[in-house]
Design a protein around this motif. Structure first.
Motif, short mmCIF file in Angstrom:
data_model
loop_
_atom_site.label_atom_id
_atom_site.label_comp_id
_atom_site.label_asym_id
_atom_site.label_seq_id
_atom_site.Cartn_x
_atom_site.Cartn_y
_atom_site.Cartn_z
N UNK A 14 35.78 36.14 40.95
CA UNK A 14 35.34 35.65 39.64
C UNK A 14 36.47 35.71 38.63
N UNK A 15 36.36 34.88 37.56
CA UNK A 15 37.41 34.91 36.53
C UNK A 15 37.49 36.28 35.87
N UNK A 16 38.65 36.72 35.43
CA UNK A 16 39.94 36.05 35.61
C UNK A 16 40.41 36.18 37.06
N UNK A 17 40.84 35.05 37.64
CA UNK A 17 41.27 35.03 39.04
C UNK A 17 42.61 35.71 39.21
N UNK A 18 42.83 36.28 40.38
CA UNK A 18 44.13 36.88 40.67
C UNK A 18 43.96 38.19 41.42
N UNK A 48 43.13 56.68 31.25
CA UNK A 48 42.17 55.78 30.61
C UNK A 48 42.97 54.64 30.00
N UNK A 49 42.59 53.42 30.32
CA UNK A 49 43.29 52.24 29.84
C UNK A 49 42.37 51.49 28.89
N UNK A 50 42.82 51.35 27.63
CA UNK A 50 41.88 50.89 26.60
C UNK A 50 42.48 49.91 25.60
N UNK A 51 43.66 49.37 25.88
CA UNK A 51 44.25 48.38 24.97
C UNK A 51 43.24 47.25 24.75
N UNK A 52 42.97 46.91 23.48
CA UNK A 52 41.97 45.86 23.21
C UNK A 52 42.30 44.52 23.87
N UNK A 53 43.55 44.29 24.23
CA UNK A 53 43.94 43.01 24.85
C UNK A 53 44.11 43.08 26.36
N UNK A 54 43.70 44.17 26.98
CA UNK A 54 43.94 44.32 28.41
C UNK A 54 43.09 43.38 29.27
N UNK A 83 36.96 40.23 26.94
CA UNK A 83 36.43 41.06 25.85
C UNK A 83 37.06 42.44 26.00
N UNK A 84 36.74 43.34 25.09
CA UNK A 84 37.37 44.67 25.11
C UNK A 84 36.70 45.56 26.15
N UNK A 85 37.48 45.97 27.14
CA UNK A 85 37.00 46.89 28.17
C UNK A 85 37.90 48.12 28.19
N UNK A 127 49.49 40.83 39.35
CA UNK A 127 48.22 41.45 38.94
C UNK A 127 47.66 40.82 37.68
N UNK A 128 46.32 40.76 37.61
CA UNK A 128 45.64 40.36 36.37
C UNK A 128 45.38 41.62 35.54
N UNK A 129 44.78 41.44 34.38
CA UNK A 129 44.51 42.53 33.43
C UNK A 129 45.83 43.30 33.17
N UNK A 130 45.71 44.60 32.97
CA UNK A 130 46.90 45.45 32.81
C UNK A 130 47.18 46.23 34.09
N UNK A 131 46.79 45.65 35.23
CA UNK A 131 46.87 46.43 36.47
C UNK A 131 48.30 46.67 36.93
#
Lengths: 151, 151
Positions: free
Chosen positions: B32-36, B74-80, B84-86, B121-125
């Protein structure tokens, strides 16, 4: 599909140093339900990091600009908060001034490690305090900043 | 006053051991999106602890019953997360079998530490992986379980 997850909060174990001597940690007497003694902390806002949340809450609730030393743990038991399911990221912090009660705190005080477990904590904060005391026991002497009093 | 906080997720760095030899960690190709390419993980449900969330997600997504070794951070950057904010609680885990792709994973694979940073990697992974590799460097040899291959 709507996504629903628990609420996120951050709480601080704020170690107070005066003239570089460790005096104890800050507890508050809560202004809002559930009433009782607690660590300072509060809900994370969308758009801030968890560290920003913690520093904001410490400023609002106990009027201290804290330095974050490290993450103690994540507390997420579904029954830890009588109101609803909250998850707290608990950080150990340091401050060089005495706290002053602000938002959500009737009063606040600095409690020495020896007397901490005499307090009647709300939520699961007695468990957090026990984990913190165990963590301090485990840390080797070299991890303590110079000038810190051992207990 | 309505309380709104970011969504909570948990992601796993799942160390795979075969015959007690360390083979690498699990990454998935997202369905599922975001793909990667990503670490396995997902949203926490109300009523479960964060550790239960992690173990459930690892079972659903990569078909592994993992042992949780510890919290990486814990990873919490609002742009990660572009959606939306996770906020993600990332745990290091261990499993003794090879993963099989399940929910939310097109495919999954075990990647050796040397090749991890070649993945897109997608997100901040990628940041999480860098922190994990730094953490492994910092750990002293005595912290490694017996039989684990050093890199």
């Amino acid at each position: 599909m709507a996504i629903i997850t628990p609420f996120i909060t951050s709480d601080g174990i704020v170690e107070i140093y005066v003239d570089n001597l460790f005096k104890g940690i800050v507890v508050i007497d809560r202004l809002n339900p559930p009433y009782g003694i607690a660590l300072p902390g509060g809900f994370m806002d969308v758009g801030e990091s968890i560290e920003q949340c913690l520093k904001r809450e410490m400023l609002e609730e106990i009027s201290l600009d804290v330095e974050i030393k490290g993450l103690l743990g994540i507390y997420s038991d579904p029954n830890r908060d009588p109101r609803f399911h909250t998850v707290s990221a608990v950080y150990i912090c340091r401050a060089e001034q005495l706290p002053i009660a602000g938002d959500d705190a009737k009063t606040c005080k600095v409690v020495s490690l020896e007397k901490l477990l005499n307090e009647q904590f709300v939520f699961d904060h007695a468990l957090i305090i026990k984990d913190y005391l165990a963590y301090r026991q485990l840390r080797s002497d070299k991890d303590f900043p110079s000038g810190e009093e051992k207990d």
